[in-house]
Design an enzyme around this catalytic site. Structure first.
Site, PDB file in Angstrom:
ATOM      1  CG  ASP A   1       5.365   3.620   1.699  1.00 42.33           C
ATOM      2  OD1 ASP A   1       5.390   4.291   2.750  1.00 42.33           O
ATOM      3  OD2 ASP A   1       4.331   3.457   1.028  1.00 42.33           O
TER       4      ASP A   1
ATOM      5  CG  PHE B   1      -1.892   1.186   1.148  1.00 46.31           C
ATOM      6  CD1 PHE B   1      -2.996   1.148   0.313  1.00 46.31           C
ATOM      7  CD2 PHE B   1      -1.662   2.345   1.884  1.00 46.31           C
ATOM      8  CE1 PHE B   1      -3.865   2.235   0.217  1.00 46.31           C
ATOM      9  CE2 PHE B   1      -2.522   3.435   1.800  1.00 46.31           C
ATOM     10  CZ  PHE B   1      -3.628   3.374   0.961  1.00 46.31           C
TER      11      PHE B   1
ATOM     12  CE  LYS C   1      -1.013   5.725   7.685  1.00 45.80           C
ATOM     13  NZ  LYS C   1      -0.698   4.936   6.504  1.00 45.80           N
TER      14      LYS C   1
END
Ligand SMILES: *Cc1c(COP(=O)(O)O)cnc(C)c1O
Length: 405
Positions: free
Chosen positions: A225, A140, A254
């Site tokens: 990532d 993702f 995040k």
């Protein structure tokens, strides 16, 4: 009566685009790892806003940084730089492999920048034909069209017309598949060092070594990532610091802002030089408010005691989940690293992870899932021990309810 005095969950279905299905609960206040909803009901937060609220809710250092900056200077755009952005970039450069930083506002945007940079680097240095991006099943990377196409779930990228080309997906941790796929046409291999949304799946050290070796052999870049794994989540400032390899480009978001939207792409001087003036940009990237908060987050998280505390809390959580499972036999495995933990439901509960989340909410615990078979926990990195114990007690009630149903 003013509009703001009658807002309920039902209003969501009237005024919001129906792409989400949020819980019936509307939280209105948080402090540390506790949250209260409209009716005053209290929750313990094991979700952390999807691995974002790394210092819990309304941490005094972050509230301070935000209000102080809020009274000074909010926004400039990239026409001028600002002290907060320079401070944050300096921190990132001093404490990681990277020499250069690009700021964005979300994980997807940081990944979009990483992918565009990898393509531009390969094209300018080696030629047009070098454009293949190798990515992994279940990965993702965000929801822009490029990042969702590199992500490993076709269901998220199908149905929007022609996709960006030259992206190849292979199974994660599969060295043979990587060997068979990579060539001199490959410009980058993009991966999460620990897959989050895909189900909390750790990269094997041998696989990572193969990624680095094959990338080097074919002049391809390795892009990590770390949007979910970064900023202390695994008990290291970045997860790569506990890996046998170092990436060429890394993205972080995040937890970087602890709840304020900010992201960064970091890389080496040589690679960064291909993102020349005008090749990419963002109006808000490096915004002073966001960077002020992120500086405070960085200074809190990047301390030996805090990172060691993540490991300590991981053990508490694992021990508690093991005890619950000894009683109810619902999980086949508890996996993950630091405070990115996945409890995998066993054969008897296939596809039913969400039921545990829903029951947990009822008993006053906020949790997450990662796919249909994994209950995910990503609490604050500084969640008090007492809140872990109380949260586990509430989770046990939820497990009992699902098991007895
Ligand atoms: C959440 C996430 C993203 C997307 O971040 P957004 O801020 O939602 O755009 C990208 N990659 C990983 C690994 C993530 O967990």
């Amino acid at each position: 009566m003013s509009i703001d005095n009658k807002l309920t969950r039902a209003q969501f279905d009237h005024v919001m685009v129906p792409n989400y299905a949020p819980s019936a609960v509307i939280p209105v206040r948080g402090e540390g790892s506790r949250v209260w909803d409209q009716s005053g009901k209290e929750y313990i937060d094991f979700a952390g806003g999807i691995a974002v609220s790394c210092l819990g809710h309304c941490h005094p250092a972050l509230v301070n940084a935000l209000t102080e900056q809020g009274n000074k200077l909010w926004h400039l755009s990239n026409v001028m730089t600002n002290e907060q952005a320079l401070g944050l970039a300096t921190r990132l450069v001093e404490h990681t492999f990277a020499d250069k930083v690009y700021f964005a506002n979300s994980g997807a945007e940081a990944n979009e920048a990483a992918l565009k940079l990898a393509r531009r680097y390969a094209r300018d240095k080696y030629g047009e034909q070098k454009d293949q991006i190798i990515a992994f099943d279940k990965a993702f990377h965000g929801r822009t069209f490029f990042t969702v196409s590199v992500g490993g779930q076709a269901a998220y990228s199908d149905g929007f017309g022609p996709k960006p080309q030259s992206i190849t997906h292979i199974p994660y941790n599969d060295i043979a598949a990587l060997e068979a796929t990579i060539s001199d046409k490959t410009c980058a291999i993009m991966l999460e060092p620990l897959q989050g949304e895909g189900g909390i799946i750790d990269a094997e050290p041998e696989f990572l070594k193969a990624v680095r070796a094959l990338a080097d052999k074919h002049n391809a870049l390795v892009v990590f990532d770390e949007v979910q794994t970064g900023m202390g989540r695994t008990g290291h400032l970045y997860a790569y610091m506990d890996c046998p390899i170092v990436p060429d480009i890394l993205t972080t978001a995040k937890a970087l802002g602890g709840g304020f939207p900010i992201a960064a792409m970091i890389t080496t001087t040589e690679i960064a030089s291909y993102l020349k003036i005008g090749t990419h940009g963002s109006t808000y990237g490096g915004n002073p408010l966001a960077c002020a908060v992120a500086n405070a987050v960085f200074d809190q998280v990047n301390q030996a005691e805090v990172l060691a505390g993540v490991k300590y809390r991981e053990q508490l959580l694992r021990d508690g989940l093991a005890k619950i499972n000894d009683k109810y036999h619902v999980f086949s495995e508890v996996r993950g690293k630091g405070l990115l933990i996945g409890a995998v439901v066993n054969e008897a509960y296939q596809g039913r992870a969400k039921e545990f989340l829903v029951a947990a909410t009822e008993f006053g615990l906020m949790s997450l899932v990662a796919g249909a078979n994994v209950v995910r926990f990503t609490p604050s990195l500084v969640i008090p021990e007492q809140d872990i114990i109380e949260g586990l007690a509430r989770f046990e009630q939820a497990v009992a309810k699902v098991a007895q149903a």
